[in-house]
Scaffold this motif. Structure first.
Motif, PDB file in Angstrom:
ATOM      1  N   LEU A 120       0.806  -1.220   0.000  1.00 58.13           N
ATOM      2  CA  LEU A 120       0.000   0.000   0.000  1.00 58.13           C
ATOM      3  C   LEU A 120       0.841   1.274   0.000  1.00 58.13           C
ATOM      4  N   LEU A 121       2.104   1.178   0.374  1.00 62.93           N
ATOM      5  CA  LEU A 121       2.987   2.359   0.301  1.00 62.93           C
ATOM      6  C   LEU A 121       3.172   2.848  -1.134  1.00 62.93           C
ATOM      7  N   LEU A 122       2.868   1.984  -2.110  1.00 62.00           N
ATOM      8  CA  LEU A 122       2.941   2.412  -3.507  1.00 62.00           C
ATOM      9  C   LEU A 122       1.911   3.490  -3.821  1.00 62.00           C
ATOM     10  N   VAL A 123       0.797   3.506  -3.084  1.00 59.25           N
ATOM     11  CA  VAL A 123      -0.260   4.494  -3.337  1.00 59.25           C
ATOM     12  C   VAL A 123       0.230   5.912  -3.022  1.00 59.25           C
ATOM     13  N   PRO A 124       0.711   6.181  -1.792  1.00 55.39           N
ATOM     14  CA  PRO A 124       1.192   7.549  -1.557  1.00 55.39           C
ATOM     15  C   PRO A 124       2.424   7.887  -2.398  1.00 55.39           C
ATOM     16  N   LEU A 125       3.213   6.877  -2.747  1.00 56.52           N
ATOM     17  CA  LEU A 125       4.360   7.140  -3.622  1.00 56.52           C
ATOM     18  C   LEU A 125       3.873   7.683  -4.971  1.00 56.52           C
ATOM     19  N   CYS A 126       2.846   7.054  -5.538  1.00 53.64           N
ATOM     20  CA  CYS A 126       2.255   7.559  -6.796  1.00 53.64           C
ATOM     21  C   CYS A 126       1.748   8.985  -6.607  1.00 53.64           C
ATOM     22  N   ILE A 127       1.064   9.220  -5.506  1.00 52.16           N
ATOM     23  CA  ILE A 127       0.500  10.549  -5.244  1.00 52.16           C
ATOM     24  C   ILE A 127       1.602  11.593  -5.125  1.00 52.16           C
ATOM     25  N   ILE A 128       2.690  11.253  -4.451  1.00 57.68           N
ATOM     26  CA  ILE A 128       3.798  12.195  -4.277  1.00 57.68           C
ATOM     27  C   ILE A 128       4.471  12.502  -5.610  1.00 57.68           C
ATOM     28  N   VAL A 129       4.707  11.488  -6.421  1.00 45.91           N
ATOM     29  CA  VAL A 129       5.348  11.715  -7.726  1.00 45.91           C
ATOM     30  C   VAL A 129       4.450  12.581  -8.605  1.00 45.91           C
ATOM     31  N   ILE A 130       3.158  12.294  -8.602  1.00 46.54           N
ATOM     32  CA  ILE A 130       2.238  13.098  -9.402  1.00 46.54           C
ATOM     33  C   ILE A 130       2.171  14.525  -8.859  1.00 46.54           C
ATOM     34  N   ALA A 131       2.134  14.680  -7.541  1.00 48.63           N
ATOM     35  CA  ALA A 131       2.126  16.026  -6.947  1.00 48.63           C
ATOM     36  C   ALA A 131       3.367  16.808  -7.364  1.00 48.63           C
ATOM     37  N   ARG A 132       4.508  16.137  -7.398  1.00 52.65           N
ATOM     38  CA  ARG A 132       5.753  16.805  -7.826  1.00 52.65           C
ATOM     39  C   ARG A 132       5.601  17.350  -9.241  1.00 52.65           C
ATOM     40  N   CYS A 133       5.052  16.544 -10.118  1.00 53.45           N
ATOM     41  CA  CYS A 133       4.946  16.942 -11.524  1.00 53.45           C
ATOM     42  C   CYS A 133       3.821  17.940 -11.773  1.00 53.45           C
ATOM     43  N   VAL A 134       2.768  17.864 -10.987  1.00 49.33           N
ATOM     44  CA  VAL A 134       1.592  18.687 -11.244  1.00 49.33           C
ATOM     45  C   VAL A 134       1.676  20.061 -10.582  1.00 49.33           C
ATOM     46  N   TYR A 135       2.140  20.129  -9.351  1.00 47.53           N
ATOM     47  CA  TYR A 135       2.059  21.368  -8.588  1.00 47.53           C
ATOM     48  C   TYR A 135       3.344  22.193  -8.549  1.00 47.53           C
TER      49      TYR A 135
END
Length: 176
Positions: free
Chosen positions: A39-54
């Protein structure tokens, strides 16, 4: 105006994820190290996307720039609701924009059905990915440096679709 650093946002995402998982584990009275590591893969995806998006892609003084939020500057809200009108002529490096918006969401299409049993079909995963993308586009309204764009929603959802297609294809071929 206030500025949010990438480190702060990533730390907040991890903190909230841990609190959520502690709550769920206590409520369900179960705990599995293997499941929690998956399940740690879920916040990892969110963090990587946040880096690219925001956050700006170019570093500022050798560091990731900040997400700047100023409620006095967000109006008029910047958005595009007409599909594919601005996709090719607004961005320098539009090819990278198209490919990047798709590729960054492929892991979501793989990780989310792997992590969440209720996301057990391609349409469910795509709907969840679309809603996640919608949340991102709405949240970008808070930053006067960002623009909410229907093209991003289409491309991001396409990335989720590709990832979920890969996941369900591999799952079917492996017989699970």
């Amino acid at each position: 105006m206030f500025a949010v650093s990438f480190f702060f946002m990533a730390s907040l995402i991890i903190f909230l994820w841990i609190m959520l998982r502690v709550f769920v584990c206590f409520r369900e009275k179960t705990f599995s190290v293997k499941r929690e590591l998956l399940l740690l893969l879920v916040p990892l995806c969110i963090i990587v996307i946040a880096r690219c998006v925001y956050f700006p892609m170019r570093h500022v003084n050798g560091h990731i720039g900040t997400l700047n939020i100023d409620f006095d500057k967000i109006f008029p809200v910047r958005y595009n609701l007409i599909p594919f009108v601005r996709l090719f002529d607004v961005y320098d490096g539009w090819q990278l924009n198209i490919i990047g918006n798709i590729v960054i969401f492929i892991p979501v299409g793989i990780v989310w059905p792997l992590s969440f049993k209720k996301l057990n079909s391609l349409p469910k995963v795509c709907l969840a990915g679309f809603l996640y993308t919608l949340l991102i586009e709405i949240s970008q309204i808070l930053s006067y440096e960002r623009c909410s764009d229907v093209d991003d929603m289409i491309l991001n959802t396409a990335g989720v679709f590709i990832g979920a297609g890969i996941y369900f294809f591999v799952k079917r071929c492996s017989g699970k």
